[in-house]
Design an enzyme around this catalytic site. Structure first.
Site, PDB file in Angstrom:
ATOM      1  N   LYS A  37     -23.187  15.243   5.515  1.00 46.41           N
ATOM      2  CA  LYS A  37     -22.385  15.582   6.872  1.00 46.41           C
ATOM      3  C   LYS A  37     -22.468  14.142   7.702  1.00 46.41           C
ATOM      4  O   LYS A  37     -23.527  14.111   8.036  1.00 46.41           O
ATOM      5  CB  LYS A  37     -22.798  16.806   7.401  1.00 46.41           C
ATOM      6  CG  LYS A  37     -21.744  17.171   8.421  1.00 46.41           C
ATOM      7  CD  LYS A  37     -20.480  17.652   7.690  1.00 46.41           C
ATOM      8  CE  LYS A  37     -19.252  17.921   8.889  1.00 46.41           C
ATOM      9  NZ  LYS A  37     -17.989  17.927   8.467  1.00 46.41           N
ATOM     10  N   SER A  81       0.737  -1.216   0.044  1.00 44.39           N
ATOM     11  CA  SER A  81      -0.074  -0.022   0.085  1.00 44.39           C
ATOM     12  C   SER A  81       0.904   1.370   0.011  1.00 44.39           C
ATOM     13  O   SER A  81       1.576   1.493  -0.942  1.00 44.39           O
ATOM     14  CB  SER A  81      -0.852   0.041   1.046  1.00 44.39           C
ATOM     15  OG  SER A  81      -2.234   0.867   0.984  1.00 44.39           O
TER      16      SER A  81
END
Length: 305
Positions: free
Chosen positions: A175, A123
């Site tokens: 949100k 990664s």
């Protein structure tokens, strides 16, 4: 009649060992303090030319001191090149991006950069190797894992069982996504998937540029899987099997940097911080090895009739 005598001897021996541990620890701290002071006076003692070794281990995060240290090495005329030693399972996307950019700037100065993958370079640990001109790995190194992951959990059913309800006020419908206290909405899932897709595209572009591979080829390899060093070599995700000796040989042959040039570790910590960290490790090793051996299982075993 001999049992009390043997017990007293053992108690005396344990007391003596404790005193020895104390004085050994004191001696180690004194030596390290002197070494730290000497290191400060001997800064730059490697001579006019040397390589730097940057060891990246554990989780990669955004580290300002580290990027500043790389920039300082890039501007140091005595630094001939860098060996990037990696043993990391990855980290944050921003952390990998920042370190990748700092290493790219180092290479852009014209100084050679070679990467050596150790146990794991996956990664973000793989991402930071992309600016290197030559990438080495062990045959069993775990690398690749070209992808991005976002994890959360959803506990609304558990909350219902407990009779607890979470209330949340937001300025917009998206949100607070993802929210562990309610199921993810279809709109929220689509938006977050778009964020991941953009981050993934950035990662793929870094690999394509660093490995000089077609974008479509990297996209086919970038499904998140890990590769062994041998598999990565076959897919051209690395250049060769080897470690630091092979990296030094490549630098000597291709970058004309003699093999006898010394290597200095690039560490953004101060001399005091390095000495303190080493002191703690030495003290713990001394205490654990001595006290476990004398006062722990072994002592209990010795007291058995």
């Amino acid at each position: 009649m001999s049992m009390p005598l043997e017990h007293d001897l053992l108690v005396d021996r344990r007391r003596l060992k404790r005193r020895l541990v104390f004085w050994r620890v004191a001696a180690v701290l004194a030596v390290l303090a002197a070494g730290a002071a000497l290191a400060g006076r001997m800064a730059g003692s490697f001579g006019p030319d040397h390589l730097v070794r940057l060891s990246v281990e554990g989780t990669i995060t955004d580290d300002r001191k580290l990027t500043e240290a790389i920039a300082a090495a890039a501007g140091d005329a005595a630094v001939r090149g860098m060996i990037l030693s990696i043993d990391s399972p990855g980290g944050t996307v921003a952390g990998g991006e920042g370190l990748h950019a700092a290493l790219q700037r180092f290479r852009d100065t014209g100084k050679p950069l070679v990467a050596v993958m150790r146990g794991t370079a996956a990664s973000a640990g793989y991402m930071i190797a992309m600016p290197a001109q030559r990438v080495f790995a062990r045959e069993s190194t775990l690398t690749g894992s070209i992808g991005v992951i976002l994890q959360s959990f959803e506990a609304s059913r558990l909350m219902d069982t407990l009779g607890v309800r979470a209330e949340m006020l937001t300025s917009g419908t998206l949100k607070g996504e993802p929210n562990p206290f309610r199921p993810m909405t279809a709109e929220g899932r689509a938006v977050l998937q778009g964020v991941l897709a953009d981050m993934h595209a950035q990662f793929v572009a870094m690999v394509a540029e660093g490995r000089h591979l077609p974008l479509e080829r990297v996209q086919a390899l970038a499904d998140g899987r890990v590769y062994t060093g041998r598999q990565a070599l076959a897919e051209k995700l690395i250049d060769a099997i080897g470690g630091e000796p092979e990296a030094r040989a490549w630098l000597a042959a291709e970058a004309k940097i003699p093999a006898e040039i010394p290597v200095q570790d690039l560490d953004p910590r101060s001399a005091a911080e390095r000495a303190l960290g080493f002191s703690v490790r030495m003290v713990m090793k001394s205490v654990v090895s001595e006290w476990l051996a004398i006062d722990g299982v072994r002592a209990v075993w010795q007291l058995q009739p």
